[in-house]
Design an enzyme around this catalytic site. Structure first.
Site, PDB file in Angstrom:
ATOM      1  N   HIS A  26       0.724  -1.345  -0.211  1.00 30.00           N
ATOM      2  CA  HIS A  26       0.287  -0.324  -0.022  1.00 30.00           C
ATOM      3  C   HIS A  26       0.949   1.418   0.083  1.00 30.00           C
ATOM      4  O   HIS A  26       0.947   2.104   0.783  1.00 30.00           O
ATOM      5  CB  HIS A  26      -1.476  -0.057   0.915  1.00 30.00           C
ATOM      6  N   HIS A  55     -10.091   1.563   0.701  1.00 27.96           N
ATOM      7  CA  HIS A  55     -10.255   1.079   1.241  1.00 27.96           C
ATOM      8  C   HIS A  55     -10.654   0.539   3.060  1.00 27.96           C
ATOM      9  O   HIS A  55     -10.690   0.372   4.238  1.00 27.96           O
ATOM     10  CB  HIS A  55      -8.281   0.643   1.921  1.00 27.96           C
ATOM     11  N   GLU A  76     -11.941  -3.933  -2.983  1.00 29.63           N
ATOM     12  CA  GLU A  76     -10.940  -2.963  -2.747  1.00 29.63           C
ATOM     13  C   GLU A  76     -10.639  -3.105  -4.989  1.00 29.63           C
ATOM     14  O   GLU A  76     -10.106  -4.222  -4.904  1.00 29.63           O
ATOM     15  CB  GLU A  76      -9.241  -2.640  -2.449  1.00 29.63           C
TER      16      GLU A  76
HETATM   17  C1  GAL Z   1      -5.009  -5.827   2.159  1.00 32.64           C
HETATM   18  C2  GAL Z   1      -4.336  -6.245   1.813  1.00 32.64           C
HETATM   19  C3  GAL Z   1      -4.225  -7.135   3.556  1.00 32.64           C
HETATM   20  C4  GAL Z   1      -3.665  -6.661   5.020  1.00 32.64           C
HETATM   21  C5  GAL Z   1      -4.818  -5.454   4.605  1.00 32.64           C
HETATM   22  C6  GAL Z   1      -4.733  -4.367   5.701  1.00 32.64           C
HETATM   23  O1  GAL Z   1      -5.703  -4.413   1.111  1.00 32.64           O
HETATM   24  O2  GAL Z   1      -4.688  -7.355   1.150  1.00 32.64           O
HETATM   25  O3  GAL Z   1      -3.406  -8.119   3.335  1.00 32.64           O
HETATM   26  O4  GAL Z   1      -2.733  -6.303   4.415  1.00 32.64           O
HETATM   27  O5  GAL Z   1      -5.057  -4.800   3.765  1.00 32.64           O
HETATM   28  O6  GAL Z   1      -4.149  -4.842   6.747  1.00 32.64           O
END
Ligand code: GAL
Length: 360
Positions: A122, A193, A326
């Site tokens: 991210h 998110h 997402e």
């Molecule tokens: C999501 C991702 C997960 C985890 C989460 C944040 O988008 O797919 O693996 O990292 O964010 O905790």
């Protein structure tokens, strides 16, 4: 001139569509966290923060009053704290994982922050989701956030100017429109998110929700959830949501995997903007959520890393008590030549449309 006022100037200079109701438009680019509200005539109420262009709450009418469908925190300290796992924010510059925290573009290798083992998750720990965005509000049913990401932020080349406009319609859709520009060749793949629980944020589980995703394949993942480059058919696996399935029905089969539950990028079947790519239902209440997008991928994440952190109104967010849907390009795209490109060049305009429609 500070960073954010520079952003807004650029937005107008770049010729973005100016709102028709200009006289009521206000801007907010003070270095202070602030909340903004959109409401429609059906009792849907969405609250946003300029910190990370975040959706803080999404309320719909319920039998005993408003029901908040997304996880979050009461105040800024929660969003800035250790327990915030990207709740409701706008993720950038590149959502999801980049293997080995590096990629090459036009012969140059860029090293990113490794914040998920040896990989980047991210966009790193700072930036888009963790900074204050400039805000244009008083736009009727819309609010627009703009962020200016400098060259080198998180290790990425090129300065990027990204805006995301949220619009709440009378058809109960929260529409997200992104526009991005760069001053040097780069990669851009933002996403939204939100963690949804249609029983209400803080309800103990999401495993009783029923999900449908119009996808025949996922991107196959190896160690660290980094794609191998191959696509894997969902048929005959617990990942198959082509027909409606309870989230909890087969999830135990994924307990011992690297994903620790659902944490997969679905390769969406060919679709148009009007097509529902995913639908989530909560049978006990009758509430539902539909996702539409122009993106090729949809990350399904079943809140496997939620650990009971304290959220809004003193409610705890238990393991698997929310689900993220997402819309985005595929993970690790900069290192995967066969995946749809997320490259952005000067003079091009990145756009994304994604919407979440709620019903009850
Ligand atoms: C999501 C991702 C997960 C985890 C989460 C944040 O988008 O797919 O693996 O990292 O964010 O905790």
């Amino acid at each position: 001139m500070n960073h954010l006022s520079f952003s807004l100037t650029l937005v107008c200079l770049a010729g973005c569509a100016l709102p028709t109701e200009t006289s009521t438009v206000q801007t907010w680019n003070e270095p202070v966290e602030r909340r903004f509200v959109l409401e429609n005539g059906n009792g849907v109420r969405a609250v946003f923060s300029n910190l990370g262009a975040t959706l803080v709450s999404l309320e719909v009418p319920g039998p005993d009053g408003p029901v908040d469908l997304v996880l979050g925190f009461d105040d800024e300290s929660g969003y800035r704290g250790q327990d915030n796992q990207y709740f409701g924010c706008t993720v950038g510059r590149v959502a999801n994982r980049i293997g080995g925290a590096s990629f090459s573009l036009d012969g140059m290798t860029y090293t990113l922050e490794a914040n998920d083992g040896e990989n980047t998750l991210h966009g790193g720990t700072s930036g888009y989701h963790a900074d204050l965005w400039a805000v244009e509000h008083g736009l009727g049913d819309r609010i627009r956030f703009t962020y200016s990401s400098p060259h080198g932020q998180g290790g990425y080349p090129g300065g990027v100017l990204l805006s995301v406009e949220y619009r709440l319609t009378e058809a109960n859709a929260l529409e997200l429109r992104y526009e991005g520009r760069t001053d040097a060749v780069t990669v851009l793949n933002p996403t939204h998110h939100s963690y949804f629980n249609l029983a209400g944020a803080g309800a103990p589980t999401v495993l009783d929700h029923v999900l449908q995703i119009h996808a025949n394949e996922v991107t196959e993942a190896g160690p660290g959830l980094i794609p191998t480059g191959a696509l894997a058919a969902v048929e005959g696996t617990p990942l198959d949501f082509r027909t409606k399935q309870a989230l909890g029905r087969r999830i135990a089969a994924l307990d011992g995997t690297a994903a620790k539950g659902y944490d997969h990028n679905y390769v969406l079947a060919p679709h148009g903007l009007q097509d529902v790519v995913a639908r989530l239902e909560h049978p006990a209440s009758g509430r539902w959520l539909e996702v539409r997008t122009d993106q090729p991928g949809l990350q399904l994440y079943s809140g496997n890393f939620l650990f009971g952190q304290l959220g809004k109104g003193g409610r705890r967010y238990a393991h698997r008590s929310a689900v993220c849907l997402e819309a985005q390009g595929f993970p690790d795209s900069p290192n995967q030549p066969t995946f749809p490109s997320i490259r952005l060049e000067p003079g091009e305009v990145y756009t994304q449309f994604t919407s979440y429609t709620v019903g009850w």
